[in-house]
Design a protein around this motif. Structure first.
Motif, mmCIF file in Angstrom:
data_model
loop_
_atom_site.group_PDB
_atom_site.id
_atom_site.type_symbol
_atom_site.label_atom_id
_atom_site.label_comp_id
_atom_site.label_asym_id
_atom_site.label_seq_id
_atom_site.Cartn_x
_atom_site.Cartn_y
_atom_site.Cartn_z
ATOM 1 N N SER A 1 0.847 -1.192 0.000
ATOM 2 C CA SER A 1 0.000 0.000 0.000
ATOM 3 C C SER A 1 0.882 1.241 0.000
ATOM 4 O O SER A 1 2.087 1.176 0.274
ATOM 5 C CB SER A 1 -0.928 0.005 1.218
ATOM 6 O OG SER A 1 -0.187 0.017 2.422
ATOM 7 N N ASP A 2 0.282 2.403 -0.280
ATOM 8 C CA ASP A 2 1.088 3.621 -0.443
ATOM 9 C C ASP A 2 1.550 4.223 0.878
ATOM 10 O O ASP A 2 2.264 5.231 0.886
ATOM 11 C CB ASP A 2 0.330 4.669 -1.266
ATOM 12 C CG ASP A 2 -0.958 5.127 -0.581
ATOM 13 O OD1 ASP A 2 -1.229 4.694 0.561
ATOM 14 O OD2 ASP A 2 -1.702 5.914 -1.200
ATOM 15 N N GLY A 3 1.171 3.615 2.014
ATOM 16 C CA GLY A 3 1.631 4.135 3.298
ATOM 17 C C GLY A 3 3.134 4.097 3.453
ATOM 18 O O GLY A 3 3.706 4.869 4.241
ATOM 19 N N PHE A 4 3.805 3.231 2.704
ATOM 20 C CA PHE A 4 5.264 3.136 2.803
ATOM 21 C C PHE A 4 5.965 4.388 2.267
ATOM 22 O O PHE A 4 7.106 4.649 2.618
ATOM 23 C CB PHE A 4 5.768 1.902 2.052
ATOM 24 C CG PHE A 4 5.528 0.620 2.794
ATOM 25 C CD1 PHE A 4 6.411 0.190 3.778
ATOM 26 C CD2 PHE A 4 4.410 -0.146 2.530
ATOM 27 C CE1 PHE A 4 6.190 -0.986 4.468
ATOM 28 C CE2 PHE A 4 4.173 -1.329 3.214
ATOM 29 C CZ PHE A 4 5.063 -1.751 4.189
ATOM 30 N N GLU A 5 5.281 5.157 1.437
ATOM 31 C CA GLU A 5 5.894 6.375 0.905
ATOM 32 C C GLU A 5 6.135 7.404 2.004
ATOM 33 O O GLU A 5 7.015 8.262 1.895
ATOM 34 C CB GLU A 5 5.011 6.976 -0.190
ATOM 35 C CG GLU A 5 4.872 6.069 -1.404
ATOM 36 C CD GLU A 5 3.946 6.661 -2.454
ATOM 37 O OE1 GLU A 5 3.516 7.829 -2.276
ATOM 38 O OE2 GLU A 5 3.645 5.984 -3.444
ATOM 39 N N LEU A 6 5.335 7.333 3.077
ATOM 40 C CA LEU A 6 5.516 8.230 4.217
ATOM 41 C C LEU A 6 6.244 7.550 5.369
ATOM 42 O O LEU A 6 6.830 8.224 6.218
ATOM 43 C CB LEU A 6 4.156 8.725 4.718
ATOM 44 C CG LEU A 6 3.355 9.607 3.764
ATOM 45 C CD1 LEU A 6 1.999 9.933 4.374
ATOM 46 C CD2 LEU A 6 4.110 10.892 3.456
ATOM 47 N N ALA A 7 6.194 6.221 5.405
ATOM 48 C CA ALA A 7 6.797 5.498 6.527
ATOM 49 C C ALA A 7 8.310 5.642 6.535
ATOM 50 O O ALA A 7 8.929 5.748 7.597
ATOM 51 C CB ALA A 7 6.410 4.019 6.468
ATOM 52 N N PHE A 8 8.918 5.638 5.346
ATOM 53 C CA PHE A 8 10.365 5.792 5.239
ATOM 54 C C PHE A 8 10.651 7.150 4.594
ATOM 55 O O PHE A 8 10.638 7.282 3.378
ATOM 56 C CB PHE A 8 10.984 4.670 4.402
ATOM 57 C CG PHE A 8 10.852 3.314 5.032
ATOM 58 C CD1 PHE A 8 11.625 2.966 6.132
ATOM 59 C CD2 PHE A 8 9.952 2.375 4.533
ATOM 60 C CE1 PHE A 8 11.511 1.713 6.722
ATOM 61 C CE2 PHE A 8 9.837 1.122 5.110
ATOM 62 C CZ PHE A 8 10.624 0.793 6.208
ATOM 63 N N ALA A 9 10.864 8.154 5.433
ATOM 64 C CA ALA A 9 11.099 9.503 4.934
ATOM 65 C C ALA A 9 12.595 9.751 4.823
ATOM 66 O O ALA A 9 13.375 9.377 5.693
ATOM 67 C CB ALA A 9 10.473 10.536 5.864
ATOM 68 N N GLU A 10 12.994 10.379 3.732
ATOM 69 C CA GLU A 10 14.401 10.722 3.555
ATOM 70 C C GLU A 10 14.778 11.833 4.520
ATOM 71 O O GLU A 10 13.972 12.706 4.837
ATOM 72 C CB GLU A 10 14.648 11.155 2.111
ATOM 73 C CG GLU A 10 14.482 10.018 1.108
ATOM 74 C CD GLU A 10 14.761 10.473 -0.308
ATOM 75 O OE1 GLU A 10 15.791 10.047 -0.857
ATOM 76 O OE2 GLU A 10 13.960 11.236 -0.844
ATOM 77 N N GLU A 11 16.012 11.817 4.990
ATOM 78 C CA GLU A 11 16.478 12.801 5.951
ATOM 79 C C GLU A 11 16.373 14.211 5.357
ATOM 80 O O GLU A 11 16.832 14.486 4.262
ATOM 81 C CB GLU A 11 17.937 12.514 6.333
ATOM 82 C CG GLU A 11 18.453 13.436 7.419
ATOM 83 C CD GLU A 11 19.868 13.061 7.837
ATOM 84 O OE1 GLU A 11 20.460 13.789 8.650
ATOM 85 O OE2 GLU A 11 20.376 12.032 7.327
ATOM 86 N N GLY A 12 15.716 15.083 6.108
ATOM 87 C CA GLY A 12 15.549 16.467 5.661
ATOM 88 C C GLY A 12 14.412 16.670 4.686
ATOM 89 O O GLY A 12 14.114 17.804 4.311
ATOM 90 N N ALA A 13 13.729 15.576 4.284
ATOM 91 C CA ALA A 13 12.625 15.704 3.319
ATOM 92 C C ALA A 13 11.349 16.016 4.067
ATOM 93 O O ALA A 13 10.523 15.154 4.319
ATOM 94 C CB ALA A 13 12.475 14.415 2.504
ATOM 95 N N GLU A 14 11.195 17.283 4.451
ATOM 96 C CA GLU A 14 10.024 17.726 5.182
ATOM 97 C C GLU A 14 9.462 18.972 4.522
ATOM 98 O O GLU A 14 10.166 19.722 3.860
ATOM 99 C CB GLU A 14 10.361 18.036 6.645
ATOM 100 C CG GLU A 14 10.823 16.826 7.437
ATOM 101 C CD GLU A 14 11.171 17.207 8.854
ATOM 102 O OE1 GLU A 14 11.012 16.378 9.737
ATOM 103 O OE2 GLU A 14 11.596 18.371 9.064
ATOM 104 N N MET A 15 8.185 19.184 4.719
ATOM 105 C CA MET A 15 7.577 20.406 4.219
ATOM 106 C C MET A 15 6.774 21.027 5.343
ATOM 107 O O MET A 15 6.198 20.321 6.170
ATOM 108 C CB MET A 15 6.682 20.112 3.014
ATOM 109 C CG MET A 15 5.574 19.107 3.275
ATOM 110 S SD MET A 15 4.672 18.737 1.768
ATOM 111 C CE MET A 15 3.500 17.509 2.357
ATOM 112 N N LEU A 16 6.750 22.343 5.390
ATOM 113 C CA LEU A 16 6.045 23.049 6.441
ATOM 114 C C LEU A 16 4.600 23.221 6.015
ATOM 115 O O LEU A 16 4.309 23.793 4.970
ATOM 116 C CB LEU A 16 6.692 24.411 6.692
ATOM 117 C CG LEU A 16 6.272 25.145 7.953
ATOM 118 C CD1 LEU A 16 6.686 24.311 9.172
ATOM 119 C CD2 LEU A 16 6.936 26.510 8.023
ATOM 120 N N ALA A 17 3.667 22.679 6.848
ATOM 121 C CA ALA A 17 2.255 22.770 6.506
ATOM 122 C C ALA A 17 1.468 23.081 7.768
ATOM 123 O O ALA A 17 1.544 22.347 8.740
ATOM 124 C CB ALA A 17 1.757 21.461 5.888
#
Length: 435
Positions: free
Chosen positions: A345-361
């Motif tokens: 399922s697509d939940g893995f796209e958020l489960a393993f986040a790359e270091e520093g790959a964040e967005m302010l929301a």
């Protein structure tokens, strides 16, 4: 005594005595009464025992308490602790007179002050009590507000407990729709990693035999989260099962199954559309031909130790529940021994986040979807080839636990792994799920 002067206010002070009441009235009360009189007030004692004061409600103790404790220091300390707890709970201010040897001085509880009896001058006691009496209206208001707050808190706690029980029941119902054990298929090693983000999941899956020579699987992901998404998964699970059962002994193609499930989801949605992504596949266990179709779902991956990159099983179908009569593409993949097929399922796209790959929301930092999970799947496939599918998925689960935010995962994550000739093949496998 100025009792006939209408301008003189009258106050009743609760006088709690550990010993004889007449002794307390004769030794302490005259000075307190005189202090109040000097300040234009009339004070009258309400005599109770210390034992009674430890249990009386606020209405029978207000506006303030003056307590004379035992002359024995050890007994006085024990009595003071019990009385102070009760008065603080009732929000009744008080002065406790205890022998100096008891070691009680100053504030010993909210609104409760201990004074050494040897140093208790009328001015000191009167000043404390007058201050307590003057705040009587405020204290009564505070007690009423606290009472209402505690009632509201109790109601909220009960409601939270009820919701907890209902969600636990919903989780049990959903888990009952999932397979307890994966089938034993000669030459196949099967495993599942299933982790809902909450009590219930928007993911649903199944792997089972259709007949002696065909193994089918599906994984669907309802759009949304929580109970609404979980309810959709129940509709999907029933539809996937009934569509193939009605066709028996014919084996429906994956494209036809998705077509029928799509229609079933639309018919059951009524005026409130529900959408889901899904992947459905059938493997002929004789020649290892996989026929697979998707509906807006992430592509499945075939890992081969002899190839540097996984083979992606893409499909062009749209989401389920959008258009009635929609058709879905399917294609065939020739599988080989030693390969591992991973459906997720697509939940893995958020489960393993790359270091520093964040967005302010909205003032919070939210992980950004990444492709890092592909490397994790590749390593999981290597583990499966060396050790078997179940140990490999346990390793993947441990990797999830090490990620930031793993205690509050943002989405459901589900992965099905099918190993061809890997260690652990031929046996039925209990399903390990995390709630």
């Amino acid at each position: 005594m100025p009792t006939n002067d209408q301008s003189v206010s009258s106050q009743t002070i609760t006088l709690a005595c550990a010993g004889p009441a007449d002794q307390a009235i004769g030794s302490v009360w005259p000075g307190v009464e005189a202090y109040f009189a000097e300040h234009g007030q009339y004070a009258a004692p309400q005599i109770v025992t210390v034992h009674e004061a430890c249990s009386l409600p606020a209405a029978m103790l207000e506006p303030a308490v003056l307590a004379l404790l035992e002359p024995d220091p050890e007994l006085a300390a024990k009595t003071a602790a019990k009385l102070a707890d009760h008065l603080a709970e009732q929000n009744i201010p008080a002065v406790l007179l205890a022998p100096e040897a008891a070691g009680l001085t100053g504030a010993i509880a909210p609104g409760v002050i201990a004074v050494a009896a040897e140093h208790a001058t009328p001015e000191r006691l009167g000043a404390f009590l007058e201050a307590f009496v003057s705040s009587g209206d405020a204290m009564r208001t505070l007690r009423a507000e606290l009472f209402n707050a505690r009632r509201a808190q109790g109601g909220a706690s009960g409601e939270i407990q009820r919701l907890h029980e209902e969600m636990a029941l919903a989780s049990a119902v959903q888990h009952a729709m999932l397979p307890e054990e994966l089938p034993a298929v000669e030459g196949f090693d099967l495993g599942v990693l299933f982790r809902p983000a909450s009590y219930v999941s928007g993911d649903i899956y199944d792997i089972r035999r259709i007949d002696e020579h065909h193994l089918r699987f599906y994984l669907a992901d309802a759009v949304g989260h929580g109970v609404p998404a979980a309810l959709i998964t129940m509709v999907l699970a029933r539809a996937f099962q009934s569509v193939q059962e009605r066709a028996m002994p014919e084996i429906l193609s994956p494209a036809d199954v998705l077509h029928e499930v799509n229609g079933e989801l639309i018919r059951r949605s009524g005026d409130h559309p529900h959408f889901a992504s899904a992947v459905y596949g059938v493997i002929d266990t004789r020649d290892l031909v996989l026929t697979i179709a998707g509906a807006g779902h992430p592509p499945s991956m075939v890992y081969d130790p002899r190839q540097p990159d996984p083979k992606l099983c893409r499909s062009a179908g749209g989401l389920l529940g959008v258009f009635e009569g929609d058709s879905f593409d399917q294609h065939e993949v020739q599988l080989r021994p030693g390969q591992v097929l991973i459906i997720h399922s697509d939940g893995f796209e958020l489960a393993f986040a790359e270091e520093g790959a964040e967005m302010l929301a909205s003032g919070t930092r939210t992980p950004q979807p990444s492709n890092l999970y592909i490397k994790w799947f590749a390593d999981t496939a290597k583990q499966a080839i060396d050790r078997g599918v179940s140990p490999a998925l346990e390793w993947l689960g441990a990797g999830l636990d090490q990620q930031d935010g793993s205690l509050h995962q943002l989405d459901d994550v589900t992965a099905l792994a099918i190993g061809l000739g890997t260690p652990g093949a031929h046996a039925a496998h209990p399903v390990r799920r995390s709630a």
